[in-house]
Design an enzyme around this catalytic site. Structure first.
Site, PDB file in Angstrom:
ATOM      1  N   SER A 139       0.782  -1.095   0.031  1.00  0.00           N
ATOM      2  CA  SER A 139       0.100  -0.025   0.054  1.00  0.00           C
ATOM      3  C   SER A 139       0.875   1.304  -0.001  1.00  0.00           C
ATOM      4  O   SER A 139       2.160   1.255   0.416  1.00  0.00           O
ATOM      5  CB  SER A 139      -0.976  -0.041   1.322  1.00  0.00           C
ATOM      6  OG  SER A 139      -1.728   1.316   1.477  1.00  0.00           O
ATOM      7  N   TYR A 152      -1.646  -1.326  10.725  1.00  0.00           N
ATOM      8  CA  TYR A 152      -1.981  -1.411   9.431  1.00  0.00           C
ATOM      9  C   TYR A 152      -0.646  -0.937   8.544  1.00  0.00           C
ATOM     10  O   TYR A 152      -0.099  -1.456   7.611  1.00  0.00           O
ATOM     11  CB  TYR A 152      -3.170  -0.829   8.836  1.00  0.00           C
ATOM     12  CG  TYR A 152      -3.580  -1.053   7.293  1.00  0.00           C
ATOM     13  CD1 TYR A 152      -3.624  -2.242   6.780  1.00  0.00           C
ATOM     14  CD2 TYR A 152      -3.315   0.124   6.728  1.00  0.00           C
ATOM     15  CE1 TYR A 152      -3.710  -2.416   5.428  1.00  0.00           C
ATOM     16  CE2 TYR A 152      -3.264  -0.081   5.147  1.00  0.00           C
ATOM     17  CZ  TYR A 152      -3.764  -1.244   4.713  1.00  0.00           C
ATOM     18  OH  TYR A 152      -3.755  -1.310   3.164  1.00  0.00           O
TER      19      TYR A 152
END
Length: 260
Positions: A139, A152
């Site tokens: 990401s 995360y």
């Protein structure tokens, strides 16, 4: 000879779109997810449309030993995996000390441990054949710390770092490792994590376009590919290293505050 791709988290979003892209190119698939019904539906559709073979494996990759069980199932079925696509992952919004620890622990197990374990199980086979492609879905969150998504963002930093490191370890082979780094994408991730209620998810890229970018980058053997960012987001990414860290952290926190 048809190439076989193993894709985790293939029941929706980027993973499902990656499966469709590979099937359209005539490749066979091993699809892994927790939903038996969804995987079976995907299998039926892709086999009918493209005349390929799809093997389904229902597995919760947060379970201890699940990654080894996936590998053993593939081997026992005599399947040679040519492309390993580690896509499964999830996030969650909230202050670290207030979130349920079991949720963040499961996130670490899926985003880091399962991805690393699957890579460790399949990579020796790739090396023995001196061929293979690995695509790890990271990401743009990997590029900065993420207040209100501390775990995360940290897991995605691991994914990119790990992917880049083993890519260099394999410099003298015909094996490549690519990290796909999407921005906000229109998938179930936003709803599950709670990010759909934040400013960051006001504008999202399609899962199909992100999957296409990742798949093409994997075939070309690229190290990293950033996908799904608008012009202003691309400019901001370039400016990040030049900005004061505290200011960047504050901006990220503000964009990730949920709004009812």
């Amino acid at each position: 000879m048809k190439k076989t791709a193993l894709i985790t988290g293939a029941s929706s979003g980027i993973g499902m779109e990656l499966a469709k892209i590979h099937a359209q190119k005539g490749g066979n698939l091993v699809v892994v997810a927790r939903s038996t019904d969804t995987l079976q539906s995907l299998k039926t559709d892709l086999e009918h449309q493209h005349g390929i073979n799809v093997t389904t494996i229902t597995k919760d990759l947060t379970d201890a030993g699940a990654s080894k069980e996936v590998y053993d199932t593939v081997r026992s079925n005599g399947i040679q995996v040519d492309y390993l696509i580690n896509n499964a992952g999830f996030g969650g919004v909230g202050k670290f000390h207030e979130r349920k620890w079991e949720q963040d622990l499961s996130m670490i197990r899926l985003n880091i441990i399962a991805l690393t374990a699957l890579t460790r199980h399949f990579l020796p086979d790739f090396v023995a054949r001196n061929e293979g492609r690995i695509l790890n879905v990271s990401s743009t969150a990997a590029l900065v710390p993420g207040p209100l998504q501390a775990v995360y963002y940290a897991t995605k930093a691991y994914v990119t770092s790990f992917s880049n490191a083993i890519a260099e370890e394999l410099y003298d082979t015909d094996i490549t490792v690519t990290a796909l780094m999407p921005g906000a994408t229109d998938t179930d991730f936003g709803k599950v994590s709670g990010m759909d209620k934040t400013e960051l998810f006001k504008s999202t890229a399609s899962a199909k376009s992100v999957a296409q970018d990742g798949y093409e980058a994997m075939l070309k053997g690229k190290l990293n590919v950033v996908s799904g960012l608008g012009f202003s987001q691309k400019v901001m990414m370039k400016l990040l290293p030049l900005l004061p860290k505290k200011m960047v952290l504050r901006q990220i926190r503000e964009k990730q505050q949920t709004k009812d």
